[in-house]
Write a protein that holds these residues in place. Sequence first.
Motif, PDB file in Angstrom:
ATOM      1  N   ILE A 152      14.536   5.219   1.460  1.00 39.09           N
ATOM      2  CA  ILE A 152      14.213   5.976   0.254  1.00 39.09           C
ATOM      3  C   ILE A 152      15.484   6.149  -0.582  1.00 39.09           C
ATOM      4  O   ILE A 152      16.508   6.605  -0.054  1.00 39.09           O
ATOM      5  N   PRO A 153      15.449   5.802  -1.872  1.00 37.57           N
ATOM      6  CA  PRO A 153      16.637   5.994  -2.704  1.00 37.57           C
ATOM      7  C   PRO A 153      17.106   7.446  -2.690  1.00 37.57           C
ATOM      8  O   PRO A 153      16.296   8.373  -2.757  1.00 37.57           O
ATOM      9  N   VAL A 154      18.409   7.623  -2.579  1.00 37.85           N
ATOM     10  CA  VAL A 154      18.976   8.977  -2.497  1.00 37.85           C
ATOM     11  C   VAL A 154      18.968   9.627  -3.882  1.00 37.85           C
ATOM     12  O   VAL A 154      19.521   9.093  -4.842  1.00 37.85           O
ATOM     13  N   ASP A 155      18.289  10.784  -3.960  1.00 43.45           N
ATOM     14  CA  ASP A 155      18.318  11.609  -5.167  1.00 43.45           C
ATOM     15  C   ASP A 155      18.568  13.043  -4.726  1.00 43.45           C
ATOM     16  O   ASP A 155      18.966  13.285  -3.583  1.00 43.45           O
ATOM     17  N   GLY A 156      18.333  14.004  -5.606  1.00 39.91           N
ATOM     18  CA  GLY A 156      18.639  15.393  -5.273  1.00 39.91           C
ATOM     19  C   GLY A 156      17.937  15.882  -4.015  1.00 39.91           C
ATOM     20  O   GLY A 156      18.555  16.499  -3.140  1.00 39.91           O
ATOM     21  N   GLN A 157      16.654  15.591  -3.888  1.00 38.74           N
ATOM     22  CA  GLN A 157      15.899  16.056  -2.729  1.00 38.74           C
ATOM     23  C   GLN A 157      16.276  15.272  -1.473  1.00 38.74           C
ATOM     24  O   GLN A 157      16.479  15.851  -0.405  1.00 38.74           O
ATOM     25  N   THR A 158      16.387  13.965  -1.602  1.00 39.01           N
ATOM     26  CA  THR A 158      16.750  13.139  -0.457  1.00 39.01           C
ATOM     27  C   THR A 158      18.167  13.451   0.016  1.00 39.01           C
ATOM     28  O   THR A 158      18.458  13.410   1.214  1.00 39.01           O
ATOM     29  N   LEU A 159      19.047  13.781  -0.926  1.00 37.20           N
ATOM     30  CA  LEU A 159      20.436  14.061  -0.588  1.00 37.20           C
ATOM     31  C   LEU A 159      20.541  15.250   0.352  1.00 37.20           C
ATOM     32  O   LEU A 159      21.334  15.246   1.302  1.00 37.20           O
ATOM     33  N   HIS A 160      19.729  16.277   0.136  1.00 38.14           N
ATOM     34  CA  HIS A 160      19.748  17.440   1.030  1.00 38.14           C
ATOM     35  C   HIS A 160      19.324  17.037   2.441  1.00 38.14           C
ATOM     36  O   HIS A 160      19.963  17.426   3.425  1.00 38.14           O
ATOM     37  N   ARG A 161      18.272  16.246   2.537  1.00 38.17           N
ATOM     38  CA  ARG A 161      17.806  15.784   3.847  1.00 38.17           C
ATOM     39  C   ARG A 161      18.880  14.934   4.522  1.00 38.17           C
ATOM     40  O   ARG A 161      19.121  15.045   5.726  1.00 38.17           O
ATOM     41  N   LEU A 162      19.521  14.064   3.734  1.00 37.34           N
ATOM     42  CA  LEU A 162      20.564  13.206   4.279  1.00 37.34           C
ATOM     43  C   LEU A 162      21.695  14.039   4.869  1.00 37.34           C
ATOM     44  O   LEU A 162      22.150  13.789   5.990  1.00 37.34           O
ATOM     45  N   ARG A 163      22.157  15.027   4.138  1.00 37.86           N
ATOM     46  CA  ARG A 163      23.303  15.822   4.589  1.00 37.86           C
ATOM     47  C   ARG A 163      22.963  16.734   5.757  1.00 37.86           C
ATOM     48  O   ARG A 163      23.862  17.185   6.464  1.00 37.86           O
ATOM     49  N   CYS A 164      21.673  16.993   5.974  1.00 46.20           N
ATOM     50  CA  CYS A 164      21.252  17.727   7.160  1.00 46.20           C
ATOM     51  C   CYS A 164      21.140  16.802   8.373  1.00 46.20           C
ATOM     52  O   CYS A 164      21.107  17.275   9.507  1.00 46.20           O
ATOM     53  N   SER A 165      21.082  15.499   8.125  1.00 44.48           N
ATOM     54  CA  SER A 165      20.833  14.534   9.197  1.00 44.48           C
ATOM     55  C   SER A 165      22.048  13.695   9.568  1.00 44.48           C
ATOM     56  O   SER A 165      22.074  13.096  10.641  1.00 44.48           O
ATOM     57  N   ILE A 166      23.030  13.625   8.671  1.00 46.08           N
ATOM     58  CA  ILE A 166      24.206  12.795   8.906  1.00 46.08           C
ATOM     59  C   ILE A 166      25.441  13.688   8.993  1.00 46.08           C
ATOM     60  O   ILE A 166      25.729  14.458   8.077  1.00 46.08           O
ATOM     61  N   GLY A 167      26.169  13.596  10.092  1.00 50.24           N
ATOM     62  CA  GLY A 167      27.379  14.387  10.256  1.00 50.24           C
ATOM     63  C   GLY A 167      28.594  13.636   9.749  1.00 50.24           C
ATOM     64  O   GLY A 167      28.836  12.499  10.165  1.00 50.24           O
ATOM     65  N   PHE A 168      29.353  14.258   8.865  1.00 49.17           N
ATOM     66  CA  PHE A 168      30.537  13.623   8.278  1.00 49.17           C
ATOM     67  C   PHE A 168      31.774  14.387   8.727  1.00 49.17           C
ATOM     68  O   PHE A 168      31.960  15.560   8.392  1.00 49.17           O
ATOM     69  N   VAL A 169      32.636  13.723   9.493  1.00 47.03           N
ATOM     70  CA  VAL A 169      33.876  14.328   9.973  1.00 47.03           C
ATOM     71  C   VAL A 169      35.007  13.838   9.086  1.00 47.03           C
ATOM     72  O   VAL A 169      35.337  12.644   9.075  1.00 47.03           O
ATOM     73  N   LEU A 170      35.600  14.760   8.332  1.00 51.87           N
ATOM     74  CA  LEU A 170      36.640  14.415   7.370  1.00 51.87           C
ATOM     75  C   LEU A 170      37.957  14.083   8.078  1.00 51.87           C
ATOM     76  O   LEU A 170      38.212  14.523   9.199  1.00 51.87           O
ATOM     77  N   GLN A 171      38.807  13.335   7.392  1.00 50.22           N
ATOM     78  CA  GLN A 171      40.109  12.987   7.973  1.00 50.22           C
ATOM     79  C   GLN A 171      40.968  14.227   8.166  1.00 50.22           C
ATOM     80  O   GLN A 171      41.623  14.379   9.189  1.00 50.22           O
ATOM     81  N   ASN A 172      40.960  15.120   7.189  1.00 53.14           N
ATOM     82  CA  ASN A 172      41.761  16.342   7.271  1.00 53.14           C
ATOM     83  C   ASN A 172      40.886  17.492   7.748  1.00 53.14           C
ATOM     84  O   ASN A 172      40.022  17.975   7.018  1.00 53.14           O
ATOM     85  N   SER A 173      41.096  17.933   8.980  1.00 47.77           N
ATOM     86  CA  SER A 173      40.255  18.986   9.556  1.00 47.77           C
ATOM     87  C   SER A 173      40.349  20.296   8.784  1.00 47.77           C
ATOM     88  O   SER A 173      39.396  21.086   8.772  1.00 47.77           O
ATOM     89  N   ASP A 174      41.484  20.544   8.133  1.00 44.20           N
ATOM     90  CA  ASP A 174      41.630  21.786   7.370  1.00 44.20           C
ATOM     91  C   ASP A 174      40.667  21.828   6.187  1.00 44.20           C
ATOM     92  O   ASP A 174      40.388  22.908   5.658  1.00 44.20           O
TER      93      ASP A 174
END
Length: 215
Positions: free
Chosen positions: A69-91
């Motif tokens: 499904i193309p990512v839009d405002g509604q899909t983006l919320h679902r995506l960010r609840c389902s995909i964990g993103f670990v940043l390079q800088n922990s701070d």
Amino acid sequence: MSDDPILALEDIAFGYAGRPALFTGLYFTLRRQEHIGLYGPNGSGKTTLLRLMMGLETPQGGRVLFHGIPVDGQTLHRLRCSIGFVLQNSDDQLFSPTVLEDVAFGPLNLGLKRHEARSRAMETLESMGLAAYADRQTQRLSGGEKKMVSIASVLSMRPEALLLDEPTAFLDDSSRDKILRILQQQDIARIVVSHDKEFLEQSASSLICIASGKI
């Protein structure tokens, strides 16, 4: 179970203002239980690729798909609840006073009640051998400890995939080995970006190079 990708980039074009185009016609997919190690020279777009997947950058051409499904405002919320993103800088990722509060923050935002979120956070810390860290002040942790807590903070959300940006950067060998063991215990899909080729070979089942805007 469908073999459709969890995430897909299709015909992506992207560049930063005042610079040459970073990507033109780029395709990339992440499927269930894939463990991808991504490497390439500085400035090749490794971090940008992850940011495009998370909707933190908007492609100038092509599209990002989440379960087809193309990512839009509604899909983006679902995506960010389902995909964990670990940043390079922990701070940039840890901001609560204690480790337990930081790890419980994600589950709270998923709608869990406070006691449920804290229970989920404690369960995650215990599974990673970090239970003793629960009441410690986040900003007093070492670099390696912060990185492990950052990973715990996304695992507590029970994601279906992980995106990790340089998880071993600036860490000593002991911290690196602990993070490797944590990742090896996770069966969920993941992309690990790193300059540490040996780490990628140990934490990924396939290696992909990105250079000159191409995979």
